[in-house]
Write a protein that holds these residues in place. Sequence first.
Motif, PDB file in Angstrom:
ATOM      1  N   ARG A 179      37.128  40.542  24.504  1.00  0.00           N
ATOM      2  CA  ARG A 179      37.026  41.605  25.497  1.00  0.00           C
ATOM      3  C   ARG A 179      35.853  42.550  25.256  1.00  0.00           C
ATOM      4  O   ARG A 179      35.458  43.286  26.172  1.00  0.00           O
ATOM      5  CB  ARG A 179      38.329  42.386  25.547  1.00  0.00           C
ATOM      6  N   LYS A 180      35.301  42.528  24.040  1.00  0.00           N
ATOM      7  CA  LYS A 180      34.155  43.408  23.830  1.00  0.00           C
ATOM      8  C   LYS A 180      32.966  42.979  24.688  1.00  0.00           C
ATOM      9  O   LYS A 180      32.075  43.759  24.971  1.00  0.00           O
ATOM     10  CB  LYS A 180      33.772  43.482  22.352  1.00  0.00           C
ATOM     11  N   LYS A 181      33.001  41.724  25.151  1.00  0.00           N
ATOM     12  CA  LYS A 181      31.961  41.248  26.071  1.00  0.00           C
ATOM     13  C   LYS A 181      31.953  42.060  27.366  1.00  0.00           C
ATOM     14  O   LYS A 181      30.917  42.216  28.001  1.00  0.00           O
ATOM     15  CB  LYS A 181      32.202  39.775  26.425  1.00  0.00           C
ATOM     16  N   SER A 182      33.157  42.528  27.758  1.00  0.00           N
ATOM     17  CA  SER A 182      33.246  43.316  28.987  1.00  0.00           C
ATOM     18  C   SER A 182      32.410  44.577  28.853  1.00  0.00           C
ATOM     19  O   SER A 182      31.656  44.938  29.754  1.00  0.00           O
ATOM     20  CB  SER A 182      34.696  43.714  29.262  1.00  0.00           C
ATOM     21  N   ILE A 183      32.587  45.238  27.739  1.00  0.00           N
ATOM     22  CA  ILE A 183      31.861  46.496  27.520  1.00  0.00           C
ATOM     23  C   ILE A 183      30.365  46.214  27.449  1.00  0.00           C
ATOM     24  O   ILE A 183      29.555  46.929  28.054  1.00  0.00           O
ATOM     25  CB  ILE A 183      32.344  47.186  26.220  1.00  0.00           C
ATOM     26  N   GLU A 184      30.015  45.152  26.737  1.00  0.00           N
ATOM     27  CA  GLU A 184      28.589  44.806  26.639  1.00  0.00           C
ATOM     28  C   GLU A 184      27.989  44.548  28.018  1.00  0.00           C
ATOM     29  O   GLU A 184      26.895  45.014  28.325  1.00  0.00           O
ATOM     30  CB  GLU A 184      28.410  43.554  25.772  1.00  0.00           C
ATOM     31  N   ALA A 185      28.746  43.786  28.837  1.00  0.00           N
ATOM     32  CA  ALA A 185      28.234  43.472  30.181  1.00  0.00           C
ATOM     33  C   ALA A 185      28.074  44.750  31.004  1.00  0.00           C
ATOM     34  O   ALA A 185      27.092  44.915  31.728  1.00  0.00           O
ATOM     35  CB  ALA A 185      29.164  42.491  30.889  1.00  0.00           C
ATOM     36  N   LEU A 186      29.046  45.665  30.861  1.00  0.00           N
ATOM     37  CA  LEU A 186      28.953  46.924  31.604  1.00  0.00           C
ATOM     38  C   LEU A 186      27.743  47.729  31.154  1.00  0.00           C
ATOM     39  O   LEU A 186      27.021  48.305  31.968  1.00  0.00           O
ATOM     40  CB  LEU A 186      30.237  47.742  31.433  1.00  0.00           C
ATOM     41  N   GLN A 187      27.513  47.757  29.842  1.00  0.00           N
ATOM     42  CA  GLN A 187      26.349  48.485  29.347  1.00  0.00           C
ATOM     43  C   GLN A 187      25.057  47.865  29.862  1.00  0.00           C
ATOM     44  O   GLN A 187      24.117  48.562  30.228  1.00  0.00           O
ATOM     45  CB  GLN A 187      26.367  48.521  27.814  1.00  0.00           C
ATOM     46  N   SER A 188      25.047  46.532  29.927  1.00  0.00           N
ATOM     47  CA  SER A 188      23.814  45.874  30.340  1.00  0.00           C
ATOM     48  C   SER A 188      23.454  46.160  31.790  1.00  0.00           C
ATOM     49  O   SER A 188      22.294  46.048  32.171  1.00  0.00           O
ATOM     50  CB  SER A 188      23.897  44.366  30.094  1.00  0.00           C
ATOM     51  N   VAL A 189      24.430  46.523  32.610  1.00  0.00           N
ATOM     52  CA  VAL A 189      24.100  46.878  33.993  1.00  0.00           C
ATOM     53  C   VAL A 189      24.095  48.392  34.200  1.00  0.00           C
ATOM     54  O   VAL A 189      24.096  48.880  35.330  1.00  0.00           O
ATOM     55  CB  VAL A 189      25.066  46.222  35.021  1.00  0.00           C
ATOM     56  N   GLY A 190      24.115  49.124  33.095  1.00  0.00           N
ATOM     57  CA  GLY A 190      24.042  50.582  33.202  1.00  0.00           C
ATOM     58  C   GLY A 190      25.336  51.236  33.631  1.00  0.00           C
ATOM     59  O   GLY A 190      25.339  52.327  34.189  1.00  0.00           O
ATOM     60  N   LEU A 191      26.445  50.563  33.383  1.00  0.00           N
ATOM     61  CA  LEU A 191      27.745  51.160  33.728  1.00  0.00           C
ATOM     62  C   LEU A 191      28.523  51.574  32.477  1.00  0.00           C
ATOM     63  O   LEU A 191      29.738  51.723  32.517  1.00  0.00           O
ATOM     64  CB  LEU A 191      28.588  50.179  34.561  1.00  0.00           C
ATOM     65  N   GLY A 192      27.792  51.764  31.380  1.00  0.00           N
ATOM     66  CA  GLY A 192      28.429  52.132  30.124  1.00  0.00           C
ATOM     67  C   GLY A 192      29.269  53.404  30.217  1.00  0.00           C
ATOM     68  O   GLY A 192      30.270  53.548  29.521  1.00  0.00           O
ATOM     69  N   ASP A 193      28.876  54.286  31.133  1.00  0.00           N
ATOM     70  CA  ASP A 193      29.631  55.541  31.267  1.00  0.00           C
ATOM     71  C   ASP A 193      30.799  55.421  32.232  1.00  0.00           C
ATOM     72  O   ASP A 193      31.589  56.348  32.378  1.00  0.00           O
ATOM     73  CB  ASP A 193      28.704  56.657  31.770  1.00  0.00           C
ATOM     74  N   ALA A 194      30.888  54.294  32.916  1.00  0.00           N
ATOM     75  CA  ALA A 194      31.900  54.160  33.965  1.00  0.00           C
ATOM     76  C   ALA A 194      33.009  53.187  33.569  1.00  0.00           C
ATOM     77  O   ALA A 194      33.811  52.784  34.406  1.00  0.00           O
ATOM     78  CB  ALA A 194      31.252  53.697  35.267  1.00  0.00           C
ATOM     79  N   VAL A 195      33.061  52.868  32.279  1.00  0.00           N
ATOM     80  CA  VAL A 195      34.021  51.877  31.783  1.00  0.00           C
ATOM     81  C   VAL A 195      35.436  52.148  32.289  1.00  0.00           C
ATOM     82  O   VAL A 195      36.152  51.241  32.699  1.00  0.00           O
ATOM     83  CB  VAL A 195      33.998  51.881  30.236  1.00  0.00           C
ATOM     84  N   LYS A 241      36.329  54.119  34.853  1.00  0.00           N
ATOM     85  CA  LYS A 241      36.457  54.510  36.263  1.00  0.00           C
ATOM     86  C   LYS A 241      37.056  53.361  37.061  1.00  0.00           C
ATOM     87  O   LYS A 241      36.703  52.202  36.848  1.00  0.00           O
ATOM     88  CB  LYS A 241      35.071  54.828  36.844  1.00  0.00           C
ATOM     89  N   THR A 242      37.929  53.698  38.007  1.00  0.00           N
ATOM     90  CA  THR A 242      38.453  52.626  38.860  1.00  0.00           C
ATOM     91  C   THR A 242      37.400  52.259  39.905  1.00  0.00           C
ATOM     92  O   THR A 242      36.556  53.085  40.268  1.00  0.00           O
ATOM     93  CB  THR A 242      39.748  53.048  39.591  1.00  0.00           C
ATOM     94  N   VAL A 243      37.489  51.031  40.378  1.00  0.00           N
ATOM     95  CA  VAL A 243      36.495  50.533  41.339  1.00  0.00           C
ATOM     96  C   VAL A 243      36.455  51.416  42.577  1.00  0.00           C
ATOM     97  O   VAL A 243      35.391  51.710  43.119  1.00  0.00           O
ATOM     98  CB  VAL A 243      36.803  49.069  41.719  1.00  0.00           C
ATOM     99  N   GLN A 244      37.623  51.877  43.012  1.00  0.00           N
ATOM    100  CA  GLN A 244      37.635  52.662  44.246  1.00  0.00           C
ATOM    101  C   GLN A 244      36.917  54.003  44.084  1.00  0.00           C
ATOM    102  O   GLN A 244      36.589  54.647  45.070  1.00  0.00           O
ATOM    103  CB  GLN A 244      39.061  52.857  44.777  1.00  0.00           C
ATOM    104  N   ALA A 245      36.650  54.399  42.834  1.00  0.00           N
ATOM    105  CA  ALA A 245      35.924  55.650  42.616  1.00  0.00           C
ATOM    106  C   ALA A 245      34.424  55.423  42.423  1.00  0.00           C
ATOM    107  O   ALA A 245      33.692  56.365  42.154  1.00  0.00           O
ATOM    108  CB  ALA A 245      36.505  56.367  41.389  1.00  0.00           C
ATOM    109  N   LEU A 246      33.969  54.184  42.577  1.00  0.00           N
ATOM    110  CA  LEU A 246      32.559  53.890  42.338  1.00  0.00           C
ATOM    111  C   LEU A 246      31.747  53.970  43.627  1.00  0.00           C
ATOM    112  O   LEU A 246      32.262  53.701  44.705  1.00  0.00           O
ATOM    113  CB  LEU A 246      32.386  52.472  41.767  1.00  0.00           C
ATOM    114  N   SER A 247      30.461  54.301  43.464  1.00  0.00           N
ATOM    115  CA  SER A 247      29.554  54.255  44.611  1.00  0.00           C
ATOM    116  C   SER A 247      29.220  52.795  44.926  1.00  0.00           C
ATOM    117  O   SER A 247      29.504  51.900  44.125  1.00  0.00           O
ATOM    118  CB  SER A 247      28.268  55.004  44.284  1.00  0.00           C
ATOM    119  N   TRP A 248      28.579  52.600  46.063  1.00  0.00           N
ATOM    120  CA  TRP A 248      28.174  51.253  46.490  1.00  0.00           C
ATOM    121  C   TRP A 248      27.322  50.572  45.424  1.00  0.00           C
ATOM    122  O   TRP A 248      27.558  49.422  45.041  1.00  0.00           O
ATOM    123  CB  TRP A 248      27.411  51.373  47.812  1.00  0.00           C
TER     124      TRP A 248
END
Lengths: 232, 230
Positions: A97-113, A115-122
Amino acid sequence: MIEMRNIVKRFGTQTVLNDVNFTARDGEIFGLLGPSGAGKTTIINILTRQLYADGGSHSTGAEPFETGLMLDQDGLYARLTCAENLNVVADIYGMPRKKSIEALQSVGLGDAVKKTVQALSWGMRQRLALARAILHEPKVLFLDEPTSGLDPATARGIHQLILNLKEKGATVFLTTHNMDEAVKLCDRVALLHKGKIVENGAPSEICERHGAVKTVPDLESVFIKLTGAVLE
Amino acid sequence: MRSVKAMFVKQTLDMFRNWPVLIQYVVYPAVAFVFTVLVAKADETIADTMFVAMFSSIFAGMALVFSAMAVIAEDRETKSLRFLVMAGVKPHEYLIGVGGVIFLFGLGVSVVFALIGGYSGAEFFKFLLVMVLGSAASILLGASIGILSKNQQSASAVGIPVSMVLGFAPMVTMFNETAKQIFDIFYTQQVNVVANDVSTDIARPVLIILANIAALAALFAAAYRKKRLG
Ligand SMILES: Nc1ncnc2c1ncn2[C@@H]1O[C@H](COP(=O)(O)OP(=O)(O)O)[C@@H](O)[C@H]1O
Ligand SMILES: [Mg+2]
């Protein structure tokens, strides 16, 4: 190697793809260019076996589990967080599961780990969908208009990420109607118009062939010259 | 197995946040509790288990049908199912994972109903057995509707009236003999029969519920063959 040979696809009486041929080599970024409605998504759907072609043959050179796909933002779980969404995929592929965090960081979503999807911008959802497509480090990655509707800064971030994936050896097949994006990113492109590939090769080559090199290679004018159609 | 677990985890996380679905797991036992304490226990002429019987069959018929239906219809509508299939998840893995969570939530609520009803010993397990079988029937029905519907809206258009008939059938049968004969073949009616008098022989109710399960499994198989999941 991603390949299509003599592919024909009809929806009812409408022939959407009419003898489509191209080859994308391993390890390159291959761009499929065309205006909206040209049949780009249909080609991805056929290559990823979500649609049957009415004729011709095709292959991607990768098993389904070696393939990543970002068609659109569909299929994200709205009430789950970014990390939870990716964990579902990590679990399916048997990745830690640490791959999830890595993938999020790689797309610049490290701070949004968390956050629910419905709270995200487009734009954030778009990046989450991309993170989901690359989580399992696919050999072949299909991206359907990966930067459409994104602000320039976010789009640049995604461009960088795509280039990084290529560095790591992935083959990237992307569609776009943005010529600048194609010139900047793609090793080779194919121009799709009215169900046929009207030209293909390296962007600079194509532009030279058609005398369209200004200060920067100008694919847009090649397309207009070849087809009379304007890209939006 | 990995995929079943992934689906199970996804569904568990989602259930606790899916307010319209979750509320049903709270409302029915809560209402049964209030009526049991305030009305049934206070009134000599009303059996203590009457409201547990009423609301447990409504719960089995409505909440479980509704949640199985809503979850599958939503996953189809948002195309997350299509993504899963692309990622190599087999349809039965998806259904076992998702259905399993709904089943366990239903089991939890059934235990709460049993406690409110004051069943103990063998009666407790008889009631649970009937609820468990009824839950399985409901999940099959809800899943079939979810699979056959284009989106959540059309699922509700079918699912709400169907589950209303199932859930409220036992109430109608209290007032009408003909209805009683017709609804006798419904699993919700049999859940109600057992819950009302758990000292009865449960062989006949169990057989009828099993027949319901067989019929609904056939419906599910047909729905599945027709529509797949994508
Ligand atoms: N499932 C479908 N049924 C009927 N027509 C379709 C379907 N999918 C796509 N089309 C048609 O095929 C053409 C190409 O669509 P698409 O591949 O989505 O284009 P693009 O991705 O290049 O914008 C369009 O005219 C579209 O209306
Ligand atoms: Mg498209």
